[in-house]
Design a protein around this motif. Structure first.
Motif, mmCIF file in Angstrom:
data_model
loop_
_atom_site.group_PDB
_atom_site.id
_atom_site.type_symbol
_atom_site.label_atom_id
_atom_site.label_comp_id
_atom_site.label_asym_id
_atom_site.label_seq_id
_atom_site.Cartn_x
_atom_site.Cartn_y
_atom_site.Cartn_z
ATOM 1 N N LEU A 1 -1.118 16.687 -1.351
ATOM 2 C CA LEU A 1 -1.283 16.596 0.103
ATOM 3 C C LEU A 1 -1.943 15.271 0.493
ATOM 4 C CD1 LEU A 1 -2.435 20.236 0.953
ATOM 5 C CD2 LEU A 1 -0.164 19.220 1.261
ATOM 6 N N GLN A 2 -2.963 14.881 -0.250
ATOM 7 C CA GLN A 2 -3.641 13.632 0.038
ATOM 8 C C GLN A 2 -2.706 12.434 -0.174
ATOM 9 O OE1 GLN A 2 -7.193 13.038 -2.233
ATOM 10 N NE2 GLN A 2 -7.759 11.146 -1.168
ATOM 11 N N ALA A 3 -1.936 12.455 -1.243
ATOM 12 C CA ALA A 3 -1.011 11.347 -1.515
ATOM 13 C C ALA A 3 0.066 11.269 -0.437
ATOM 14 C CB ALA A 3 -0.376 11.533 -2.889
ATOM 15 N N THR B 1 2.601 10.800 -9.300
ATOM 16 C CA THR B 1 1.626 11.205 -10.327
ATOM 17 C C THR B 1 1.023 12.561 -9.991
ATOM 18 O OG1 THR B 1 1.100 8.879 -10.765
ATOM 19 C CG2 THR B 1 -0.492 10.531 -11.499
ATOM 20 N N ALA B 2 0.704 12.768 -8.702
ATOM 21 C CA ALA B 2 0.125 14.045 -8.287
ATOM 22 C C ALA B 2 1.122 15.180 -8.469
ATOM 23 C CB ALA B 2 -0.322 13.956 -6.832
ATOM 24 N N GLU B 3 2.391 14.921 -8.161
ATOM 25 C CA GLU B 3 3.402 15.971 -8.347
ATOM 26 C C GLU B 3 3.569 16.311 -9.823
ATOM 27 O OE1 GLU B 3 6.737 14.216 -6.426
ATOM 28 O OE2 GLU B 3 6.246 15.045 -4.437
ATOM 29 N N ALA B 4 3.537 15.275 -10.700
ATOM 30 C CA ALA B 4 3.614 15.536 -12.141
ATOM 31 C C ALA B 4 2.396 16.316 -12.614
ATOM 32 C CB ALA B 4 3.733 14.216 -12.905
ATOM 33 N N GLY B 5 1.222 15.988 -12.086
ATOM 34 C CA GLY B 5 0.017 16.716 -12.468
ATOM 35 C C GLY B 5 0.071 18.162 -12.018
ATOM 36 N N ARG B 6 0.658 18.404 -10.851
ATOM 37 C CA ARG B 6 0.772 19.801 -10.400
ATOM 38 C C ARG B 6 1.738 20.580 -11.290
ATOM 39 N NH1 ARG B 6 3.129 21.197 -4.531
ATOM 40 N NH2 ARG B 6 4.998 20.365 -5.557
ATOM 41 N N GLU B 7 2.814 19.943 -11.704
ATOM 42 C CA GLU B 7 3.757 20.618 -12.587
ATOM 43 C C GLU B 7 3.082 20.976 -13.916
ATOM 44 O OE1 GLU B 7 7.388 22.409 -13.227
ATOM 45 O OE2 GLU B 7 6.562 21.478 -11.400
ATOM 46 N N GLN B 8 2.292 20.047 -14.436
ATOM 47 C CA GLN B 8 1.568 20.304 -15.685
ATOM 48 C C GLN B 8 0.555 21.421 -15.493
ATOM 49 O OE1 GLN B 8 -0.339 16.846 -17.299
ATOM 50 N NE2 GLN B 8 -1.100 17.920 -19.117
ATOM 51 N N ALA B 9 -0.125 21.412 -14.331
ATOM 52 C CA ALA B 9 -1.104 22.462 -14.052
ATOM 53 C C ALA B 9 -0.423 23.813 -13.923
ATOM 54 C CB ALA B 9 -1.868 22.131 -12.769
ATOM 55 N N ARG B 10 0.800 23.841 -13.392
ATOM 56 C CA ARG B 10 1.528 25.099 -13.279
ATOM 57 C C ARG B 10 1.864 25.657 -14.677
ATOM 58 N NH1 ARG B 10 5.339 23.470 -10.279
ATOM 59 N NH2 ARG B 10 4.517 24.215 -8.270
ATOM 60 N N ARG C 1 0.838 -1.203 0.000
ATOM 61 C CA ARG C 1 0.000 0.000 0.000
ATOM 62 C C ARG C 1 0.870 1.249 0.000
ATOM 63 N NH1 ARG C 1 -4.333 1.844 4.684
ATOM 64 N NH2 ARG C 1 -5.010 3.755 3.635
ATOM 65 N N MET C 2 1.987 1.202 0.691
ATOM 66 C CA MET C 2 2.877 2.357 0.725
ATOM 67 C C MET C 2 3.498 2.608 -0.648
ATOM 68 S SD MET C 2 6.010 3.128 3.319
ATOM 69 C CE MET C 2 6.797 4.753 3.333
ATOM 70 N N GLU C 3 3.881 1.557 -1.348
ATOM 71 C CA GLU C 3 4.433 1.723 -2.690
ATOM 72 C C GLU C 3 3.403 2.341 -3.637
ATOM 73 O OE1 GLU C 3 7.510 1.358 -3.624
ATOM 74 O OE2 GLU C 3 8.050 0.820 -1.568
ATOM 75 N N GLN C 4 2.156 1.905 -3.515
ATOM 76 C CA GLN C 4 1.088 2.489 -4.333
ATOM 77 C C GLN C 4 0.909 3.969 -3.994
ATOM 78 O OE1 GLN C 4 -2.419 0.122 -3.721
ATOM 79 N NE2 GLN C 4 -1.519 -1.732 -4.597
ATOM 80 N N ALA C 5 0.993 4.273 -2.703
ATOM 81 C CA ALA C 5 0.839 5.660 -2.290
ATOM 82 C C ALA C 5 1.983 6.515 -2.821
ATOM 83 C CB ALA C 5 0.771 5.745 -0.764
ATOM 84 N N LYS C 6 3.188 5.980 -2.843
ATOM 85 C CA LYS C 6 4.319 6.733 -3.391
ATOM 86 C C LYS C 6 4.145 6.992 -4.881
ATOM 87 C CE LYS C 6 7.861 5.314 -0.054
ATOM 88 N NZ LYS C 6 9.142 4.570 0.134
ATOM 89 N N GLN C 7 3.647 5.995 -5.605
ATOM 90 C CA GLN C 7 3.389 6.185 -7.033
ATOM 91 C C GLN C 7 2.309 7.239 -7.246
ATOM 92 O OE1 GLN C 7 5.039 5.036 -9.622
ATOM 93 N NE2 GLN C 7 6.444 3.901 -8.277
ATOM 94 N N GLY D 1 -7.186 24.075 -11.471
ATOM 95 C CA GLY D 1 -6.463 22.835 -11.733
ATOM 96 C C GLY D 1 -5.209 22.720 -10.903
ATOM 97 N N LEU D 2 -4.498 23.858 -10.735
ATOM 98 C CA LEU D 2 -3.291 23.837 -9.910
ATOM 99 C C LEU D 2 -3.645 23.582 -8.446
ATOM 100 C CD1 LEU D 2 -0.255 24.228 -9.668
ATOM 101 C CD2 LEU D 2 -0.664 26.703 -9.403
ATOM 102 N N ALA D 3 -4.740 24.198 -7.978
ATOM 103 C CA ALA D 3 -5.164 23.976 -6.591
ATOM 104 C C ALA D 3 -5.558 22.518 -6.372
ATOM 105 C CB ALA D 3 -6.331 24.905 -6.251
ATOM 106 N N ALA D 4 -6.257 21.930 -7.352
ATOM 107 C CA ALA D 4 -6.653 20.532 -7.237
ATOM 108 C C ALA D 4 -5.435 19.614 -7.236
ATOM 109 C CB ALA D 4 -7.604 20.151 -8.369
ATOM 110 N N ALA D 5 -4.442 19.953 -8.078
ATOM 111 C CA ALA D 5 -3.221 19.147 -8.118
ATOM 112 C C ALA D 5 -2.465 19.244 -6.804
ATOM 113 C CB ALA D 5 -2.341 19.606 -9.281
ATOM 114 N N SER D 6 -2.433 20.444 -6.219
ATOM 115 C CA SER D 6 -1.769 20.615 -4.922
ATOM 116 C C SER D 6 -2.484 19.810 -3.824
ATOM 117 C CB SER D 6 -1.720 22.090 -4.540
ATOM 118 O OG SER D 6 -0.976 22.826 -5.500
ATOM 119 N N ALA D 7 -3.828 19.831 -3.848
ATOM 120 C CA ALA D 7 -4.599 19.039 -2.878
ATOM 121 C C ALA D 7 -4.347 17.550 -3.070
ATOM 122 C CB ALA D 7 -6.088 19.355 -3.019
#
Length: 380
Positions: free
Chosen positions: A190-192, A118-127, A108-114, A181-187
């Motif tokens: 945080l969740q991940a 993905t969330a960090e990449a999505g935030r970069e794209q949103a930026r 479960r931790m490995e899945q959470a890291k992945q 979109g950037l706010a959603a990616a940042s959230a």
């Protein structure tokens, strides 16, 4: 005829034997067997029976328990892989006690890291999307202002102004969407991260550690068992202090107050120790009509939790008769003493009680006025 003669002879013999026995015995007093010695008795030591006042005790039975006992429980569900300690082991704080299967938690931790990546990449794209939207907005805004200026000087038509405003409003809406979109990616990041942290904690929960220095009292699980939240795994005594937990009848509870010093009998070790009453549970057992009393005990070598003890509570004073313990002769279950009667000595059956130093209490058979004699073996 011969059988009748033999029967008559047997009866005559029994009568003669009974007469001979009775001729050598005194009258048997109630509660004490008294007989004159057939062989001369010459004591090597004599003493008077002593009458004294002694405390009378009520003995409340109890059990020795650790003052602080900690039951280590699992916080997560998992199969027990290994139990690293055994009863009696000394364990410092932080010692690994039990290991649980953490493979599912690790997955479960490995899945959470992945998911975090993905969330960090999505935030970069949103930026990047937001930066492009803001650039487009600035361009549309400048164009709209220019067309509006032209329209005011009648160098542009109303259609040109309307088209420029439409492009400007679309660019403005694009900026808002990019910001959301950037706010959603940042959230999402945080969740991940929260899931990663939670997984790390669960993995740590799979390693059961000693919370304090202590001694292992009991292990409740073995490898292969299923650990569940609330199910004890290991019991620790986290301090060396012991106490006796005894049940005192309600009629005597007023004689036992916190801070009172009382004696505790440990029959197994054949000793008495002083104990201080620490706690009285303010609730009487409706079945036995007793209160639970907890008395702190000093360190005693060989004393362990679970051993039997008796809390001695004084209830008054009584008259007792004592004789030197060496004067009591034991034959099987009989207890005998030699009592001087006139110029001779009698063997008297007595019943003894508690030992008091070198003396022993006589519960029956003597009234305290007798002279007692006994022989001392010559070791030379």
């Amino acid at each position: 005829m011969k059988r009748e003669h033999r029967s008559l002879g047997l009866r005559i013999g029994l009568c003669v034997a009974a007469a001979w026995v009775l001729s050598g015995c005194d009258k048997i007093e109630p509660g004490a067997f008294t007989a004159v010695e057939k062989a001369p008795f010459t004591p090597t030591q004599t003493a008077m029976a002593t009458v004294a006042e002694a405390d009378q005790w009520y003995e409340a039975v109890g059990t020795v328990r650790p003052k602080t006992e900690t039951r280590i429980e699992a916080r997560v569900t998992g199969q027990v892989l290994d139990v690293h300690v055994s009863p009696g082991d000394q364990v410092p704080k932080g010692t690994l006690l039990v290991s649980l299967d953490s493979r599912q938690m690790t997955s479960r931790m490995e899945q959470a890291k992945q998911a975090l990546k993905t969330a960090e990449a999505g935030r970069e794209q949103a930026r990047h999307t937001l930066e492009a939207a803001r650039a487009g907005f600035k361009e549309a805004q400048a164009n709209f202002n220019r067309v509006k200026s032209y329209f005011q000087s009648q160098a542009a038509t109303a259609q040109d102004l309307e088209q420029a405003e439409s492009i400007f409003r679309q660019a403005e809406a694009g900026v808002n969407r990019a910001e959301e979109g950037l706010a959603a990616a940042s959230a999402g990041i945080l969740q991940a991260r929260a899931v990663v942290n939670e997984s790390a904690i669960l993995i740590e929960y799979a390693r059961i550690l000693a919370p304090e220095d202590g001694v292992v009292l009991k292990r409740f699980v073995e490898p292969g068992d299923l650990a569940l939240p609330g199910k004890p795994l290991v019991a620790l005594r986290t301090s060396g202090a012991l106490r006796l937990e005894a049940y005192v009848r309600e009629g005597l509870i007023t004689r036992v107050m916190p801070g009172t010093s009382l004696e505790v009998d440990i029959d197994t070790l054949d000793l008495q120790v002083a104990a201080s009453v620490e706690e009285i549970v303010p609730y009487a057992d409706p079945n036995s009509r007793t209160f639970l009393v907890k008395a702190a005990m000093p360190p005693v070598e060989g004393l362990y939790p679970g051993m039997f003890g008796k809390l001695r509570i004084p209830v008054g004073r009584q008259r007792i008769v004592t004789v030197p313990e060496s004067a009591v002769r034991r034959v099987g279950q009989l207890e005998l003493v030699q009592v001087k009667v006139g110029d001779g000595w009698q063997t008297r059956h007595v019943k003894t009680g508690a030992r008091i130093g070198d003396a022993v209490e006589i519960l029956s058979g003597l009234d305290g006025t007798e002279t007692i004699g006994w022989e001392v073996a010559d070791n030379g």
